[in-house]
Enzyme design. Structure first.
Site, short mmCIF file in Angstrom:
data_model
loop_
_atom_site.label_atom_id
_atom_site.label_comp_id
_atom_site.label_asym_id
_atom_site.label_seq_id
_atom_site.Cartn_x
_atom_site.Cartn_y
_atom_site.Cartn_z
N GLN B 218 -0.72 10.36 6.78
CA GLN B 218 -1.67 8.74 7.14
C GLN B 218 -0.34 7.83 6.83
OE1 GLN B 218 -6.08 9.75 6.35
NE2 GLN B 218 -5.28 7.32 6.38
N ARG B 368 -12.92 6.04 4.42
CA ARG B 368 -12.48 4.58 5.56
C ARG B 368 -12.96 4.04 5.15
NH1 ARG B 368 -14.86 5.92 12.01
NH2 ARG B 368 -14.08 3.91 12.66
N CYS B 369 -12.41 2.63 3.59
CA CYS B 369 -12.77 2.30 3.19
C CYS B 369 -11.50 1.80 2.09
CB CYS B 369 -13.98 2.18 2.57
SG CYS B 369 -14.06 2.31 0.71
N GLU B 738 -12.47 -0.42 9.38
CA GLU B 738 -13.75 -0.13 7.86
C GLU B 738 -14.76 -1.13 8.01
OE1 GLU B 738 -9.97 0.15 5.24
OE2 GLU B 738 -9.96 2.01 5.80
#
Lengths: 157, 786, 288
Positions: B218, B368-369, B738
């Site tokens: 990423q 996902r945060c 998110e």
């Protein structure tokens, strides 16, 4: 350890290969035939990323040996488009935003194609059950359901 | 203002779909190079053991096996340990001992993945098992066995202490409170389990000294710099390192870390001279990759009788496994957990986190945060509900009473954040209207009389995303700005390159839309590239909902630079004064003479064919955007559950999500992200957890037991929106990828507890499984054995 | 995850298949493969030879014949699920097929494989116990019929000899007044049962229970037949009190263990609940 000569009709063309008995169908497709649209997402027959149609039925190609497909017909995501024209399920996924990272998409579309062949006008619940062998981590399935509905409508009408 | 196709707010279809729906995506495992070898990894069956010997002879005899790499191999290059992003160290391959089950022990390189797997099966390792610590609370007890014996002088398993807020003021608030509600909450260890696992193809050209890697990352630029820093001594130099992040099959934070497998593959490419591919199995992905959460939180909320919150206190023990391999900004060992004060207005808060080593895989990353925001939101939103119930207030009314008011923004939170904008009451009211809150409460009361269990749960969260301002945020010293580079071609078509990287978010579509908005060039004339460090400008990558807040802003700012130059070109073409020109989307015109104008495309053509003397040719711009503040997206979610008293099964009947992420670039994509986020909020709330026995053996290490929800378990999400733009972001946008993952778990947990509160139930830790619910019902005499 | 190497044979006849098994003590039969192949990928199973039954003719059928419903062992779960005959007259079997794994797995997985694997978590074993089924094994000496109650010898163990192949499953043919249901709690689609109950009842002319079959999934080392519960129902009206009494007995027959799906006590509780629900549904169907 035995090796075998296999002939498989893949997306309408007969392909031949000499394979070890243990070669998984998904590896025949991806490595020997270079059709990389079929993906691998797990090792327990759970995720459905490797879904193809084998003799018309949707199966997880990570849990079928290539030798088992000898003499049979395989359809992968690369076979959905005909003469450059998208299959209604491909259109549906695009129009209804049924994909994000795209990794589960080929398997998901092939499951949907198999579902629609059996049940051309599925309810939302039937669609959800029909794609329950395929995991998606991005979309929350809402738009995948809509994509299948789009294809169902288009194909029936 | 004229409309242009694909401008902000248009739900245009995605350009990246074209390849994905044809099976033409290009993921790491799709890359095949001539002479490529395959790498597979031998992993430890023990959670803690001395390695007495590794026998590689049999493996070397397996047909096709080219090499076996051990810790000793890497030690020769001083590459057997590597730094983590949190200034800790972790093993690439062990020399002395293994620290968790499934840790990498050796690697086999072979001519096919089948031969490599055979080689792995043939490697024999002699272990001497050591005592295991799996519970971080036990790890911190005095006298506990010290796990990190590699660290000279280390006398305990404590990693860090971190705190925020005012301890004394908070103690005072608690003393003066009418009510103090206390609750232990455990956020279980989970993994992101993107459907594509992690992998790499590494190619090293010894003559040129050029290393090229295609990897599931990423953050390709950060990886390039890390590789240069870590492996500089073996001759890898940053200008000759190219990191390519091709199509990525989901990231969610799991593709931020540098896993040992990547490093081994790069080392193997250097050692063998052949390109190396390593793609992990799902079992490895679940059992060895970085985890998320694993927070043991003790939460307390202080309130007045009238329902006004007066204080919050949270003490947390964080299990980091055997190494602190979190991916947080350097100064934030507990991430942004201090946003735990939430969407409510009060003065006193104190939160603290202690990190501990255990015999588990290292981490932890976000799932996902934005760096521990999910943990923070779970704490505050569960406490809000419990406090409301304790006071006999409706949880919606309680929230309305405590929300920060719109006129209080920018709002200084008691832990030091400055919330940019918010309008929390409107979002909650909208969610209540959409779901029919009053009617549901009535239905619930009637059902309760009949012994039926139904619950309504609310979560009114605020996030903190878009890291971040360089004065606070860096990773390994790299400031967390992000970038965009825009080139306008002579025919008015555009190439945009960005420092962030899509893993499914649709950057190729939405970043084109930013250019369409800012320059009036139709989105389909804008090509977006990312993920190749040789071509993309330097950026820190995509995670923590930072793409839109940082690189999105950079794209807008670079577009504006281009517009400034285009204005000069238009003035030249129109023989007018620059100051006499007005801009409308896609065109400059002379004030008062709207038909006298030049389009952006005409300006572009002139930049290459007819630029004024003294002006540089071309029409390009770069922006490195350093955000002045974080953005604070928010929302209110309401969940309705029905509980089967006979089986303990929880059915999510309805779920309404009202999100406010400021201005939306592509509403279709935003909604899709919310659907996905909600599903990744549902997952840990009801299904997913990694558990270990006392010997450190992992349970739930495959998709047979690590339970990703299917379309059947997932409800039909209902979404709504409010729009409160960010005042400091050039587009007024905030980031949304998110929000739903962060906001959903407490809404679901609150709904379950709401259904059971009258029975005396105060908490069930997530995942709320049928077995847990039934056990509680049984305890309370409510299990129905029909 | 890559299986270890093995030899692979495609017998042309059943006899050839049996002979191949006889000649190779390390051979295994490949049916649907959806339990075997994952185990091979984890190298938990490494047979030296796979004898593929998928190309044998005449092992996939569903037909009523001589008082029996006969199902060829290689019949795919999807074909059971898709069969009108099964749906109309054998609802317990239809329920069962629908809950096995997921739709893609059901396209390959076979009824025979589900039974012969003898996994107590599989769904058909309990159902076949409830039906009082028989299985046909074909070996070097021809066919032998094994009552289902004698088939499961332990976890992953059956009374099949190494060179015997399960070739047919026989269920008592549907009679008026018969009905059944399979009720399963699973953590998500595709999961094995946390617990499940198969119930098959036949009502006599007066509406009382002429016979009852109850099978329990994944609450013991094998699927369990709740014989005492069955006996308690026989000759009785299938009212709520009797159903609850039977549920109590079924729960007592369960031997669950603690695991990721929940503690033993929960599973025992589930058996009680699911027995009630399965019996109620079975009775409803029997009356319809």
């Amino acid at each position: 350890m035995s090796t075998h000569h296999v002939k498989v009709n893949v997306n309408g063309a007969v392909k031949e290969a000499d394979v070890e008995a243990r070669l998984l169908l998904v590896h025949l497709i991806r490595e020997d035939l270079n059709l990389t649209g079929t993906h691998i997402g797990c090792d327990t027959t759970s995720c459905g990323a490797c879904t193809v149609l084998l003799n018309g039925r949707a199966v997880k190609s990570c849990t079928v040996f290539a030798v088992q497909a000898d003499g049979g017909e395989v359809m992968t995501v690369e076979g959905l488009t005909s003469n450059g024209k998208l299959h209604p399920i491909q259109e549906g996924f695009h129009e209804m935003h049924g994909l994000q990272c795209g990794f589960c998409t080929p398997g998901m579309m092939l499951s949907a194609v198999a579902l629609l062949k059996q049940n051309p006008k599925p309810t939302e619940e039937e669609i959800r059950w029909g794609i329950s062998g395929n995991l998606c981590r991005c979309t929350g399935y809402v738009n995948i359901v809509k994509a299948v509905q789009y294809a169902a409508e288009k194909m029936s009408g | 203002m004229p409309e242009v196709h694909g401008q902000m707010g248009h739900s245009i279809k995605r350009v990246e779909d074209a390849r994905f729906i044809r099976g033409r995506g290009n993921y790491v495992d799709d890359i095949k190079l001539p002479g490529m070898l395959y790498l597979d990894i031998v992993r430890s069956p023990y959670a803690h053991a001395k390695i007495k010997a590794i026998h590689t002879e049999k493996a070397m005899k397996v047909p096709g096996v080219a090499a076996v790499i051990t810790g000793e191999t890497l030690k020769a290059y001083n590459l057997h340990w590597m730094p983590t992003l949190m200034s800790d160290t972790q093993m690439v391959l062990p020399v002395e001992k293994v620290m968790y089950q499934m840790q990498e022990v050796a690697a086999v390189v072979a001519t096919s993945r089948y031969a490599a797997a055979d080689g792995v099966a043939a490697v024999e390792v002699d272990y001497e098992p050591l005592p295991v610590i799996v519970d971080p609370r036990k790890a911190l007890e005095p006298g506990a066995q010290v796990l990190r014996t590699d660290k000279e002088g280390k006398k305990d398993n404590h990693i860090f202490h971190w705190e925020a807020g005012d301890k004394a003021a908070t103690e005072k608030a608690f003393k003066e409170a009418d009510t103090v509600v206390k609750q232990d909450l455990y956020m279980p260890r989970i993994v992101v389990a993107s459907i594509e696992t992690c992998g790499i193809v590494a190619k090293f050209d010894a003559v040129e000294g050029q290393l090229t890697v295609w990897m599931t990352t990423q953050a390709p630029h950060a990886i390039r710099t890390v590789v240069a820093l870590v492996a500089g001594h073996v001759g890898l130099s940053e200008e000759k390192i190219r990191v390519i992040s091709p199509d990525i099959g989901g990231g969610f934070g799991g593709k931020v870390p540098v896993y040992p497998g990547y490093v081994i593959a790069i080392a193997a490419a250097v050692v063998t001279g052949a390109p190396i591919k390593w793609v992990e199995d799902r079992s490895e992905n679940i059992q060895a990759d970085s985890f998320a959460r694993d927070y043991h939180m003790t939460c307390e909320m202080a309130a007045k009788k009238d329902g006004k919150i007066t204080g919050l206190r949270i003490k947390t023990i964080a299990d980091h496994g055997y190494a602190d391999a979190a991916c947080n900004p350097s100064k934030f060992p507990a991430g942004l957990f201090s946003v735990a004060t939430g969407a409510y207005d009060y003065d006193a808060a104190f939160v603290e986190v202690d990190g501990a080593y255990t015999n588990k895989p290292p981490g932890g990353i976000a799932y996902r945060c934005s760096f521990r925001v999910t943990e923070a939101v779970h704490a505050i939103e569960r406490m809000a509900d419990n406090t409301a119930h304790e006071l006999g207030m409706d949880p919606a009314e309680f929230r309305m009473k405590n929300f920060i008011k719109p006129e209080q923004f920018p709002y200084k939170s008691p832990t030091g954040w400055e919330y940019d904008s918010g309008n929390y009451g409107v979002a909650l009211q909208k969610a209540m209207d959409m779901i029919g809150y009053a009617a549901l409460r009535k239905e619930q009361a009637e059902k309760r009389k009949r012994g039926e269990l139904m619950g309504i749960g609310i979560s009114s969260f605020t996030e903190i995303v878009g890291a971040g301002p360089s004065k606070h945020f860096d990773i390994l010293g790299l400031k967390m700005f992000d970038s965009a580079e825009i080139r306008i071609h002579p025919t008015g078509k555009v190439l945009v390159r960005i420092g962030v990287q899509s893993q499914g978010q649709g950057h190729e579509t939405t970043f084109a839309q930013i250019v369409a908005e800012e320059l009036g060039i139709p989105a389909e004339h804008v090509k977006v590239e990312h993920g190749d460090t040789d071509t993309a400008p330097y950026g820190l990558g995509t995670y923590a909902s930072r793409s839109t807040p940082t690189a999105g802003a950079a794209t807008a700012m670079a577009s504006r630079k281009i517009r400034d130059k285009a204005r000069k070109l238009a003035a030249h073409l129109l023989e007018a004064n620059e100051d006499d020109l007005e801009w409308e989307r896609g065109r400059f015109f002379v004030k008062g003479s709207p038909d006298k104008g030049k389009t952006i495309q005409e300006c572009a053509f002139a930049a290459y064919t007819n630029h004024p003397q003294g002006m540089e040719a071309g029409l390009e711009a770069v922006s490195y955007y350093d955000p002045p503040n974080m953005t604070f997206p928010f929302g209110s979610y309401i969940c309705v559950v029905d509980i089967d008293r006979g089986t303990g099964e929880v059915k999510v009947r309805r779920f309404v999500a009202v999100d406010d992420c400021g201005n939306r670039i592509n509403p279709m994509i935003v909604e899709g992200q919310i659907h996905g986020g909600l599903t990744m909020g549902l997952a840990p709330a009801l299904f997913e957890e990694l558990t270990y026995d006392e010997n450190g053996n992992i349970f739930g290490g495959t998709f047979m037991d690590y339970l990703l929800p299917t379309a059947v378990e997932t409800p039909n999400w209902e979404t709504g929106e409010t729009v409160t733009p960010s005042p400091h972001h050039p587009l007024g946008a905030k980031g949304v990828g998110e929000s739903a993952t962060v906001g959903a778990p407490p809404a679901i947990a609150n709904a379950v507890i709401d259904a059971l509160w009258h029975l005396g139930v105060r908490n069930i830790d997530i995942p709320i499984t049928p077995a847990k619910v039934w056990t509680v019902l049984k305890e309370k005499g409510m299990a129905l054995e029909e | 995850m890559i299986p270890a190497a093995f030899d692979y044979a495609v017998p042309k006849t059943l006899n050839e298949a049996v002979a191949l098994l006889g000649q190779n003590p390390e051979a295994k039969v490949l049916a649907g493969g959806h339990s075997l192949i994952p185990a091979m990928k984890f190298r938990l199973a490494s047979p030296a030879l796979l004898v593929d039954l998928n190309r044998l003719n005449g092992l996939a059928y569903i037909r009523e014949d001589g008082g029996w419903l006969k199902i060829g062992a290689m019949t795919r779960e999807a074909d059971l699920d898709g069969s009108d005959l099964i749906r109309k007259k054998y609802p317990l079997l239809a329920d069962t097929a629908k809950t096995i794994a997921d739709p893609l797995v059901r396209n390959m997985a076979t009824v025979g494989g589900n039974l012969a694997h003898a996994d107590p978590a599989n769904d058909h074993p309990a159902t076949m116990l409830a039906y009082g089924a028989q299985v046909v094994a074909t070996g070097p000496k021809g066919e032998r019929v094994i009552p289902i109650g004698e088939f499961f010898a332990g976890t992953f163990e059956t009374s099949l000899a190494h060179d015997e192949i399960l070739t047919e499953i026989r269920l008592p043919a549907h009679k008026a007044g018969a009905g059944g249901a399979y009720v399963k709690v699973e953590r998500k689609v595709g999961d094995f049962a946390t617990a499940a109950v198969a119930a098959q009842v036949t009502l006599d002319a007066s509406g009382k229970c002429a016979s009852a079959g109850l099978g329990l999934t994944n609450v013991g080392p094998t699927a369990i037949r709740a014989a005492q519960a069955e006996a308690a129902l026989k000759g009785q009206p299938l009212d709520d009190a009797n159903i609850k009494k039977a549920a109590q007995l079924a729960a007592a027959a369960a031997e669950p263990a603690d695991d990721l799906r929940g503690p033993a006590e929960y599973k025992r509780g589930l058996i009680k609940t699911l027995t009630v629900r399965a019996l109620r549904k079975a009775v409803e169907r029997a009356k319809a």
